[in-house]
Design a protein around this motif. Structure first.
Motif, PDB file in Angstrom:
ATOM      1  N   LEU A  17       0.826  -1.209   0.000  1.00  0.00           N
ATOM      2  CA  LEU A  17       0.000   0.000   0.000  1.00  0.00           C
ATOM      3  C   LEU A  17       0.857   1.254   0.000  1.00  0.00           C
ATOM      4  CD1 LEU A  17      -2.929  -0.963   2.391  1.00  0.00           C
ATOM      5  CD2 LEU A  17      -2.906  -0.835  -0.101  1.00  0.00           C
ATOM      6  N   THR A  18       2.089   1.124   0.457  1.00  0.00           N
ATOM      7  CA  THR A  18       2.999   2.271   0.379  1.00  0.00           C
ATOM      8  C   THR A  18       3.230   2.679  -1.068  1.00  0.00           C
ATOM      9  OG1 THR A  18       4.118   1.560   2.383  1.00  0.00           O
ATOM     10  CG2 THR A  18       5.325   3.034   0.953  1.00  0.00           C
ATOM     11  N   ALA A  19       3.315   1.652  -1.931  1.00  0.00           N
ATOM     12  CA  ALA A  19       3.577   1.945  -3.336  1.00  0.00           C
ATOM     13  C   ALA A  19       2.332   2.438  -4.062  1.00  0.00           C
ATOM     14  CB  ALA A  19       4.112   0.696  -4.031  1.00  0.00           C
ATOM     15  N   ALA A  20       1.152   2.042  -3.580  1.00  0.00           N
ATOM     16  CA  ALA A  20      -0.079   2.368  -4.305  1.00  0.00           C
ATOM     17  C   ALA A  20      -0.425   3.835  -4.130  1.00  0.00           C
ATOM     18  CB  ALA A  20      -1.224   1.497  -3.803  1.00  0.00           C
ATOM     19  N   ASP A  21      -1.107   4.382  -5.118  1.00  0.00           N
ATOM     20  CA  ASP A  21      -1.545   5.769  -5.029  1.00  0.00           C
ATOM     21  C   ASP A  21      -3.069   5.879  -5.071  1.00  0.00           C
ATOM     22  OD1 ASP A  21      -1.721   4.814  -7.519  1.00  0.00           O
ATOM     23  OD2 ASP A  21      -0.750   6.498  -8.527  1.00  0.00           O
ATOM     24  N   ARG A  22      -3.724   4.744  -4.993  1.00  0.00           N
ATOM     25  CA  ARG A  22      -5.186   4.747  -4.957  1.00  0.00           C
ATOM     26  C   ARG A  22      -5.631   3.540  -4.129  1.00  0.00           C
ATOM     27  NH1 ARG A  22      -6.934   3.267 -11.044  1.00  0.00           N
ATOM     28  NH2 ARG A  22      -4.945   4.194 -11.596  1.00  0.00           N
ATOM     29  N   PRO A  23      -6.888   3.485  -3.685  1.00  0.00           N
ATOM     30  CA  PRO A  23      -7.340   2.337  -2.892  1.00  0.00           C
ATOM     31  C   PRO A  23      -7.172   1.027  -3.654  1.00  0.00           C
ATOM     32  CG  PRO A  23      -8.922   4.127  -2.725  1.00  0.00           C
ATOM     33  CD  PRO A  23      -7.907   4.544  -3.751  1.00  0.00           C
ATOM     34  N   VAL A  24      -6.772  -0.001  -2.938  1.00  0.00           N
ATOM     35  CA  VAL A  24      -6.521  -1.299  -3.546  1.00  0.00           C
ATOM     36  C   VAL A  24      -7.473  -2.322  -2.926  1.00  0.00           C
ATOM     37  CG1 VAL A  24      -4.806  -3.086  -3.974  1.00  0.00           C
ATOM     38  CG2 VAL A  24      -4.098  -0.687  -3.807  1.00  0.00           C
ATOM     39  N   PRO A  25      -8.236  -3.047  -3.724  1.00  0.00           N
ATOM     40  CA  PRO A  25      -9.139  -4.071  -3.176  1.00  0.00           C
ATOM     41  C   PRO A  25      -8.348  -5.193  -2.517  1.00  0.00           C
ATOM     42  CG  PRO A  25      -9.719  -3.529  -5.437  1.00  0.00           C
ATOM     43  CD  PRO A  25      -8.397  -2.886  -5.172  1.00  0.00           C
ATOM     44  N   ASP A 134      10.600   2.573   6.747  1.00  0.00           N
ATOM     45  CA  ASP A 134      11.915   1.932   6.840  1.00  0.00           C
ATOM     46  C   ASP A 134      11.927   0.623   6.062  1.00  0.00           C
ATOM     47  OD1 ASP A 134      12.784   3.977   8.467  1.00  0.00           O
ATOM     48  OD2 ASP A 134      12.189   2.939  10.308  1.00  0.00           O
ATOM     49  N   LEU A 135      10.851  -0.132   6.180  1.00  0.00           N
ATOM     50  CA  LEU A 135      10.762  -1.376   5.422  1.00  0.00           C
ATOM     51  C   LEU A 135      10.852  -1.098   3.930  1.00  0.00           C
ATOM     52  CD1 LEU A 135       7.935  -3.414   7.198  1.00  0.00           C
ATOM     53  CD2 LEU A 135      10.401  -3.641   7.447  1.00  0.00           C
ATOM     54  N   ALA A 136      10.120  -0.069   3.495  1.00  0.00           N
ATOM     55  CA  ALA A 136      10.105   0.246   2.068  1.00  0.00           C
ATOM     56  C   ALA A 136      11.510   0.609   1.586  1.00  0.00           C
ATOM     57  CB  ALA A 136       9.130   1.389   1.803  1.00  0.00           C
ATOM     58  N   SER A 137      12.215   1.433   2.352  1.00  0.00           N
ATOM     59  CA  SER A 137      13.561   1.812   1.919  1.00  0.00           C
ATOM     60  C   SER A 137      14.489   0.605   1.953  1.00  0.00           C
ATOM     61  CB  SER A 137      14.105   2.927   2.815  1.00  0.00           C
ATOM     62  OG  SER A 137      14.097   2.513   4.168  1.00  0.00           O
ATOM     63  N   GLY A 138      14.262  -0.289   2.913  1.00  0.00           N
ATOM     64  CA  GLY A 138      15.083  -1.496   2.941  1.00  0.00           C
ATOM     65  C   GLY A 138      14.843  -2.374   1.724  1.00  0.00           C
ATOM     66  N   VAL A 139      13.596  -2.461   1.313  1.00  0.00           N
ATOM     67  CA  VAL A 139      13.291  -3.290   0.142  1.00  0.00           C
ATOM     68  C   VAL A 139      13.888  -2.680  -1.120  1.00  0.00           C
ATOM     69  CG1 VAL A 139      11.413  -4.082  -1.332  1.00  0.00           C
ATOM     70  CG2 VAL A 139      11.224  -4.309   1.135  1.00  0.00           C
ATOM     71  N   THR A 140      13.779  -1.364  -1.253  1.00  0.00           N
ATOM     72  CA  THR A 140      14.362  -0.733  -2.446  1.00  0.00           C
ATOM     73  C   THR A 140      15.879  -0.891  -2.447  1.00  0.00           C
ATOM     74  OG1 THR A 140      14.384   1.361  -1.276  1.00  0.00           O
ATOM     75  CG2 THR A 140      12.498   0.910  -2.680  1.00  0.00           C
ATOM     76  N   ALA A 141      16.483  -0.834  -1.275  1.00  0.00           N
ATOM     77  CA  ALA A 141      17.931  -1.026  -1.232  1.00  0.00           C
ATOM     78  C   ALA A 141      18.306  -2.440  -1.653  1.00  0.00           C
ATOM     79  CB  ALA A 141      18.447  -0.747   0.186  1.00  0.00           C
ATOM     80  N   GLN A 142      17.394  -3.371  -1.425  1.00  0.00           N
ATOM     81  CA  GLN A 142      17.707  -4.772  -1.723  1.00  0.00           C
ATOM     82  C   GLN A 142      17.349  -5.137  -3.161  1.00  0.00           C
ATOM     83  OE1 GLN A 142      15.899  -7.269   1.194  1.00  0.00           O
ATOM     84  NE2 GLN A 142      17.432  -8.881   1.027  1.00  0.00           N
ATOM     85  N   HIS A 143      16.182  -4.713  -3.604  1.00  0.00           N
ATOM     86  CA  HIS A 143      15.697  -5.129  -4.920  1.00  0.00           C
ATOM     87  C   HIS A 143      15.763  -4.013  -5.950  1.00  0.00           C
ATOM     88  CE1 HIS A 143      13.949  -8.145  -2.227  1.00  0.00           C
ATOM     89  NE2 HIS A 143      13.899  -8.944  -3.268  1.00  0.00           N
ATOM     90  N   GLY A 146      13.181  -0.014  -8.830  1.00  0.00           N
ATOM     91  CA  GLY A 146      12.134  -0.369  -9.778  1.00  0.00           C
ATOM     92  C   GLY A 146      11.010  -1.178  -9.165  1.00  0.00           C
ATOM     93  N   ILE A 147      11.282  -1.811  -8.051  1.00  0.00           N
ATOM     94  CA  ILE A 147      10.259  -2.683  -7.472  1.00  0.00           C
ATOM     95  C   ILE A 147       9.034  -1.884  -7.059  1.00  0.00           C
ATOM     96  CG2 ILE A 147      11.311  -2.493  -5.178  1.00  0.00           C
ATOM     97  CD1 ILE A 147       9.650  -5.638  -6.591  1.00  0.00           C
ATOM     98  N   LEU A 148       9.245  -0.679  -6.545  1.00  0.00           N
ATOM     99  CA  LEU A 148       8.112   0.133  -6.089  1.00  0.00           C
ATOM    100  C   LEU A 148       7.217   0.536  -7.265  1.00  0.00           C
ATOM    101  CD1 LEU A 148       9.463   2.416  -3.247  1.00  0.00           C
ATOM    102  CD2 LEU A 148       7.367   1.087  -3.227  1.00  0.00           C
ATOM    103  N   THR A 149       7.842   1.064  -8.293  1.00  0.00           N
ATOM    104  CA  THR A 149       7.035   1.471  -9.451  1.00  0.00           C
ATOM    105  C   THR A 149       6.383   0.266 -10.108  1.00  0.00           C
ATOM    106  OG1 THR A 149       8.976   1.331 -10.871  1.00  0.00           O
ATOM    107  CG2 THR A 149       8.519   3.455  -9.849  1.00  0.00           C
ATOM    108  N   GLY A 150       7.065  -0.865 -10.078  1.00  0.00           N
ATOM    109  CA  GLY A 150       6.473  -2.074 -10.641  1.00  0.00           C
ATOM    110  C   GLY A 150       5.213  -2.471  -9.894  1.00  0.00           C
ATOM    111  N   ILE A 151       5.264  -2.466  -8.594  1.00  0.00           N
ATOM    112  CA  ILE A 151       4.074  -2.825  -7.804  1.00  0.00           C
ATOM    113  C   ILE A 151       2.978  -1.798  -8.036  1.00  0.00           C
ATOM    114  CG2 ILE A 151       3.193  -2.992  -5.456  1.00  0.00           C
ATOM    115  CD1 ILE A 151       5.777  -4.301  -4.642  1.00  0.00           C
TER     116      ILE A 151
END
Lengths: 164, 164
Positions: A17-25, A134-143, A146-151
DNA sequence: CTCAACTCGGATATTCTTTGTCCGGGACAC
DNA sequence: GTGTCCCGGACAAAGAATATCCGAGTTGAG
């Protein structure tokens, strides 16, 4: 000493949901993670009840974060799913049996209970020090970033639901 | 997130064995704490299997601590009863679904798993810093020094078992 | 304004772990 | 030898976690 498995799902959803910019079902989040849709719905309801996410009903509805990710701690999610009660429950054994402790000496928790409370506090403090951001930045540092925009793209796509 | 109730019993028994100067039968420990004798026996067997206490068979047998109380930590007891596996189990959700993470990026645990490991370490470190001897000194500070000799006397008494 | 589609929400089964119990076998002291 | 005590596993019951369903409410389009 086992934590509910739904905690992992809930944390991954919070990150998504951090990556999303609109409500997600809920169904789409379930498909993204390949988990049971109905059971994930239950976990999301718990998150909503705790005020971490809020539901938008109707045609283009879904779930969205209620606060900025930097103000939602991992502990918030864990407590929302797994409960706020400590893992150790003191039965006050010392007051039972043939040598009961005097009630006035039991105003403070017993030494065992104190040690457990201290450990529980340390555990909670550690989880409180990490936020979803913090989790989000950790994931981007690892993957990679592009992973955020992909999701975000996959969550926003329309016809991906049943596509092969 | 709930710890086995037997942990409380085991810790109280460990404290009681600190006071004892001879092997104590499991049935007597159960009576001292007013708990189920058969189930307590199961927990004591687990403690023996972990090497924290050792059993003396035969007529004047029972359980006794294997080490000095200052060398037995609360964590030892908790792990002996409740298991050594961490509370959080990572299912590696990121490798599933329509957007699987690349396997080579998953050599290190994901950010969520890392946060959980850190919290678990903090919890264990807190429990490891407290020994059974610390519990005993805490109890004497709370209930007075007489409690230890009282327990020692009751455990050593012969005919107290079924007396009204 | 009507309709229809889509969403969440709570109440409901099922599986599984934990809890609690029991009994036969073996070992030690007396 | 005899009685007491521990050991190990098998067994039943309780409770929680897991998984699922259908109804209530809301939205957006026609």
């Amino acid at each position: 000493m086992k934590m509910s498995g739904g905690v992992e799902w809930a944390l991954h959803c919070a990150f998504a949901l951090t990556a999303a910019d609109r409500p997600v079902p809920a169904a789409r989040l379930a498909e993204l993670h390949d988990v049971s849709p109905t059971y994930l719905a239950k976990q999301l309801q718990a998150l909503a009840r705790a005020g971490l996410i809020h539901a938008v009903q109707g045609h283009a509805g879904g779930y969205a974060l209620s606060r900025p990710p930097s103000e939602i701690t991992v502990l918030d999610v864990v407590e929302a799913i797994d409960g706020r009660s400590p893992a150790f429950t003191c039965t006050d054994i010392r007051t039972r049996g043939p040598m009961p402790a005097s009630p006035e000496a039991c105003r403070t928790p017993c030494a065992i209970h104190q040690a457990m409370i201290a450990a529980d506090d340390a555990w909670r403090a550690s989880l409180r020090s990490v936020t979803i951001a913090d989790l989000a930045s950790g994931v981007t540092a690892q993957h990679g970033p592009g992973i955020l925009t992909g999701i975000r793209g996959w969550l926003g796509a329309e016809g991906t639901a049943r596509g092969v």
